[in-house]
Design an enzyme around this catalytic site. Sequence first.
Site, PDB file in Angstrom:
ATOM      1  N   CYS A   1      54.043  60.484  57.060  1.00 47.97           N
ATOM      2  CA  CYS A   1      53.121  61.280  57.151  1.00 47.97           C
ATOM      3  C   CYS A   1      51.908  60.705  57.536  1.00 47.97           C
ATOM      4  O   CYS A   1      51.505  59.449  57.339  1.00 47.97           O
ATOM      5  CB  CYS A   1      52.855  62.483  56.224  1.00 47.97           C
ATOM      6  SG  CYS A   1      51.970  61.869  54.712  1.00 47.97           S
TER       7      CYS A   1
ATOM      8  N   GLU B   1      56.533  56.772  50.021  1.00 47.48           N
ATOM      9  CA  GLU B   1      55.535  55.637  50.698  1.00 47.48           C
ATOM     10  C   GLU B   1      54.574  55.267  49.878  1.00 47.48           C
ATOM     11  O   GLU B   1      54.007  53.920  49.415  1.00 47.48           O
ATOM     12  CB  GLU B   1      55.292  55.806  52.017  1.00 47.48           C
ATOM     13  CG  GLU B   1      56.428  56.329  53.065  1.00 47.48           C
ATOM     14  CD  GLU B   1      56.478  57.751  53.253  1.00 47.48           C
ATOM     15  OE1 GLU B   1      57.165  58.278  54.219  1.00 47.48           O
ATOM     16  OE2 GLU B   1      56.145  58.394  52.320  1.00 47.48           O
TER      17      GLU B   1
ATOM     18  N   HIS C   1      53.748  60.763  47.655  1.00 49.28           N
ATOM     19  CA  HIS C   1      54.954  60.534  48.750  1.00 49.28           C
ATOM     20  C   HIS C   1      55.692  59.365  48.141  1.00 49.28           C
ATOM     21  O   HIS C   1      55.065  58.560  47.698  1.00 49.28           O
ATOM     22  CB  HIS C   1      54.303  60.743  50.082  1.00 49.28           C
ATOM     23  CG  HIS C   1      53.742  61.928  50.524  1.00 49.28           C
ATOM     24  ND1 HIS C   1      53.372  62.223  51.820  1.00 49.28           N
ATOM     25  CD2 HIS C   1      53.394  63.055  49.789  1.00 49.28           C
ATOM     26  CE1 HIS C   1      52.961  63.575  51.698  1.00 49.28           C
ATOM     27  NE2 HIS C   1      52.980  64.095  50.463  1.00 49.28           N
TER      28      HIS C   1
END
Length: 162
Positions: free
Chosen positions: A98, A70, A68
């Site tokens: 998330c 991040e 992801h």
Amino acid sequence: MQNGANLTDAQIVPTEAERAAMRDAIDRALKATKQSGKSGIAATVMRGGKIIAVGENEVHLQSDPTQHAEMVAITRAAAALDATDLSGCTIISTLQPCEMCLSAIRFAGISRIIFAASQANVPPKYFAFPHLRIEDFQNGEFVFAGGIEESAVLHLYENGDE
């Protein structure tokens, strides 16, 4: 929270440097939608008002469900700082992190989270456990501001295709 309104103890107002980093992340997310293997989600790690690392979602590019935006940015920031402790850092993301990313943010010691699109305004597919909220991960460990520049990215996530 929309652009700093309705502050609570856990929510903060982004600095000008953080807002500039958000605009940059939005630009990168929009460009990533046109790149093979990337998705329109972008993140930035900052410390002291300076960008340390950036990343875009590379899940399909790397065939790795943990890549992801991040996670990519955190990995790059840790490498750039030669440290696993990212205390004093802020993470900026075009989508509310998330559950996996929030856990990594906590493990890395990142204490500020700024995001554009909020969980409440995107399809549930972006969250493995949609009943959990960002507040469930806080425990006094970080502060956040959500909905920052949200209107610039909501169209990317409205169908759950990114």
